[in-house]
Design a protein around this motif. Structure first.
Motif, PDB file in Angstrom:
ATOM      1  N   ILE A 186      47.782  15.505  -7.259  1.00  0.00           N
ATOM      2  CA  ILE A 186      46.590  14.681  -7.461  1.00  0.00           C
ATOM      3  C   ILE A 186      46.631  13.464  -6.541  1.00  0.00           C
ATOM      4  N   VAL A 187      47.803  12.857  -6.388  1.00  0.00           N
ATOM      5  CA  VAL A 187      47.921  11.729  -5.462  1.00  0.00           C
ATOM      6  C   VAL A 187      47.575  12.176  -4.043  1.00  0.00           C
ATOM      7  N   MET A 188      48.020  13.362  -3.655  1.00  0.00           N
ATOM      8  CA  MET A 188      47.684  13.873  -2.326  1.00  0.00           C
ATOM      9  C   MET A 188      46.176  14.103  -2.197  1.00  0.00           C
ATOM     10  N   VAL A 189      45.531  14.567  -3.256  1.00  0.00           N
ATOM     11  CA  VAL A 189      44.076  14.731  -3.242  1.00  0.00           C
ATOM     12  C   VAL A 189      43.406  13.377  -3.013  1.00  0.00           C
ATOM     13  N   LEU A 190      43.907  12.349  -3.690  1.00  0.00           N
ATOM     14  CA  LEU A 190      43.343  11.007  -3.520  1.00  0.00           C
ATOM     15  C   LEU A 190      43.565  10.486  -2.104  1.00  0.00           C
ATOM     16  N   VAL A 191      44.729  10.766  -1.529  1.00  0.00           N
ATOM     17  CA  VAL A 191      45.013  10.332  -0.157  1.00  0.00           C
ATOM     18  C   VAL A 191      44.075  11.041   0.819  1.00  0.00           C
ATOM     19  N   VAL A 192      43.892  12.329   0.634  1.00  0.00           N
ATOM     20  CA  VAL A 192      42.985  13.072   1.512  1.00  0.00           C
ATOM     21  C   VAL A 192      41.559  12.531   1.361  1.00  0.00           C
ATOM     22  N   GLY A 193      41.139  12.262   0.129  1.00  0.00           N
ATOM     23  CA  GLY A 193      39.821  11.682  -0.102  1.00  0.00           C
ATOM     24  C   GLY A 193      39.680  10.318   0.549  1.00  0.00           C
ATOM     25  N   PHE A 194      40.744   9.524   0.502  1.00  0.00           N
ATOM     26  CA  PHE A 194      40.746   8.210   1.151  1.00  0.00           C
ATOM     27  C   PHE A 194      40.504   8.358   2.651  1.00  0.00           C
ATOM     28  N   PHE A 195      41.237   9.258   3.285  1.00  0.00           N
ATOM     29  CA  PHE A 195      41.078   9.434   4.721  1.00  0.00           C
ATOM     30  C   PHE A 195      39.725  10.034   5.080  1.00  0.00           C
ATOM     31  N   GLN A 196      39.151  10.816   4.193  1.00  0.00           N
ATOM     32  CA  GLN A 196      37.813  11.345   4.437  1.00  0.00           C
ATOM     33  C   GLN A 196      36.798  10.200   4.414  1.00  0.00           C
ATOM     34  N   LYS A 197      36.938   9.285   3.467  1.00  0.00           N
ATOM     35  CA  LYS A 197      36.038   8.125   3.387  1.00  0.00           C
ATOM     36  C   LYS A 197      36.246   7.186   4.570  1.00  0.00           C
ATOM     37  N   VAL A 198      37.495   6.987   4.968  1.00  0.00           N
ATOM     38  CA  VAL A 198      37.801   6.094   6.082  1.00  0.00           C
ATOM     39  C   VAL A 198      37.145   6.598   7.367  1.00  0.00           C
ATOM     40  N   GLY A 199      37.089   7.915   7.523  1.00  0.00           N
ATOM     41  CA  GLY A 199      36.486   8.481   8.722  1.00  0.00           C
ATOM     42  C   GLY A 199      35.007   8.191   8.859  1.00  0.00           C
ATOM     43  N   HIS A 200      34.324   7.915   7.758  1.00  0.00           N
ATOM     44  CA  HIS A 200      32.888   7.657   7.783  1.00  0.00           C
ATOM     45  C   HIS A 200      32.546   6.181   7.604  1.00  0.00           C
ATOM     46  N   THR A 201      33.550   5.320   7.652  1.00  0.00           N
ATOM     47  CA  THR A 201      33.327   3.892   7.448  1.00  0.00           C
ATOM     48  C   THR A 201      33.130   3.199   8.792  1.00  0.00           C
ATOM     49  N   GLU A 202      32.212   2.248   8.810  1.00  0.00           N
ATOM     50  CA  GLU A 202      31.994   1.458  10.023  1.00  0.00           C
ATOM     51  C   GLU A 202      32.691   0.116   9.861  1.00  0.00           C
ATOM     52  N   TYR A 203      33.343  -0.317  10.912  1.00  0.00           N
ATOM     53  CA  TYR A 203      34.090  -1.570  10.892  1.00  0.00           C
ATOM     54  C   TYR A 203      33.362  -2.599  11.746  1.00  0.00           C
ATOM     55  N   ASN A 204      33.020  -3.721  11.124  1.00  0.00           N
ATOM     56  CA  ASN A 204      32.240  -4.753  11.791  1.00  0.00           C
ATOM     57  C   ASN A 204      33.010  -6.063  11.843  1.00  0.00           C
ATOM     58  N   GLY A 205      34.083  -6.068  12.560  1.00  0.00           N
ATOM     59  CA  GLY A 205      34.801  -7.320  12.727  1.00  0.00           C
ATOM     60  C   GLY A 205      36.268  -7.208  12.381  1.00  0.00           C
ATOM     61  N   ALA A 206      36.953  -8.305  12.627  1.00  0.00           N
ATOM     62  CA  ALA A 206      38.405  -8.352  12.439  1.00  0.00           C
ATOM     63  C   ALA A 206      38.799  -8.240  10.968  1.00  0.00           C
ATOM     64  N   LEU A 207      38.007  -8.840  10.078  1.00  0.00           N
ATOM     65  CA  LEU A 207      38.349  -8.786   8.658  1.00  0.00           C
ATOM     66  C   LEU A 207      38.305  -7.354   8.122  1.00  0.00           C
ATOM     67  N   ASP A 208      37.309  -6.576   8.551  1.00  0.00           N
ATOM     68  CA  ASP A 208      37.244  -5.166   8.158  1.00  0.00           C
ATOM     69  C   ASP A 208      38.459  -4.397   8.665  1.00  0.00           C
ATOM     70  N   MET A 209      38.870  -4.675   9.879  1.00  0.00           N
ATOM     71  CA  MET A 209      40.049  -4.008  10.446  1.00  0.00           C
ATOM     72  C   MET A 209      41.316  -4.417   9.703  1.00  0.00           C
ATOM     73  N   LEU A 210      41.391  -5.674   9.279  1.00  0.00           N
ATOM     74  CA  LEU A 210      42.542  -6.127   8.493  1.00  0.00           C
ATOM     75  C   LEU A 210      42.604  -5.381   7.164  1.00  0.00           C
ATOM     76  N   TYR A 211      41.450  -5.270   6.482  1.00  0.00           N
ATOM     77  CA  TYR A 211      41.407  -4.512   5.226  1.00  0.00           C
ATOM     78  C   TYR A 211      41.802  -3.055   5.450  1.00  0.00           C
ATOM     79  N   PHE A 212      41.360  -2.491   6.560  1.00  0.00           N
ATOM     80  CA  PHE A 212      41.704  -1.113   6.910  1.00  0.00           C
ATOM     81  C   PHE A 212      43.214  -0.965   7.085  1.00  0.00           C
ATOM     82  N   ALA A 213      43.827  -1.895   7.799  1.00  0.00           N
ATOM     83  CA  ALA A 213      45.275  -1.856   8.021  1.00  0.00           C
ATOM     84  C   ALA A 213      46.035  -2.034   6.709  1.00  0.00           C
ATOM     85  N   ILE A 214      45.577  -2.928   5.869  1.00  0.00           N
ATOM     86  CA  ILE A 214      46.232  -3.147   4.571  1.00  0.00           C
ATOM     87  C   ILE A 214      46.116  -1.899   3.700  1.00  0.00           C
ATOM     88  N   SER A 215      44.956  -1.269   3.707  1.00  0.00           N
ATOM     89  CA  SER A 215      44.780  -0.070   2.880  1.00  0.00           C
ATOM     90  C   SER A 215      45.665   1.078   3.370  1.00  0.00           C
TER      91      SER A 215
END
Length: 171
Positions: A125-154
């Motif tokens: 189930i954790v692997m399912v959540l990780v795969v879902g996370f990366f699927q969502k990340v692929g469709h996210t738009e990053y608008n600035g340094a703060l978004d990239m910081l959140y991305f790196a932290i996640s």
């Protein structure tokens, strides 16, 4: 009277067969749907390349479709583990798996306690959540340094979680 009641109570464990059978049916359905998704993604790639028409989000669509299929396969594995585990815990050991001791698959599916079943299912189930996370990340738009910081932290949090998940149950 007590012996009759206990015999009936013990025989009631066979109700678990319903969960085992429908868990297997669910796994088969998920595997079929995921396979059709992979086929559709492959067909989309071939037709796109043959027509020389590359949509703006071509790579995101292909990767998203494949990651979605992997997600369905993993959920199907959860259903398989659930079915095998319930059967072995409540009904009987799977004799065919014991006959083939050299097969690693039989060791993966061998479940002796409810905690083992819970641990195996929770890891998938954790692997399912990780795969879902990366699927969502692929469709996210990053608008600035703060978004990239959140991305790196996640991503760091996911990596740490997977690291510690790998340590569970090991000495």
């Amino acid at each position: 009277m007590e012996k009759i009641f206990e015999s009936g109570l013990w025989a009631s464990r066979f109700m678990v067969i319903l969960a085992v059978v429908f868990g297997l049916v669910g796994a088969v359905i998920l595997f079929i749907v995921a396979s059709v998704d992979i086929y559709d993604s492959a067909k989309f790639v071939v037709t796109t390349y043959l027509s020389h028409a590359h949509p703006h989000n071509f790579h995101e669509d292909v990767v998203g479709g494949i990651i979605g299929a992997v997600d369905l396969y993993l959920i199907g594995v959860v259903m398989l583990l659930f079915s095998f585990g319930l059967y072995e815990l409540f009904i009987s050991d799977i004799d065919v798996a014991k006959e083939d001791d050299d097969d690693k698959g039989s060791k993966i599916l061998t479940i002796k306690t409810l905690d083992q079943l819970k641990d195996k299912i929770s890891k998938v189930i954790v692997m399912v959540l990780v795969v879902g996370f990366f699927q969502k990340v692929g469709h996210t738009e990053y608008n600035g340094a703060l978004d990239m910081l959140y991305f790196a932290i996640s991503i760091t949090a996911v990596a740490l979680g997977l690291y510690f998940l790998g340590k569970v149950g090991k000495k």
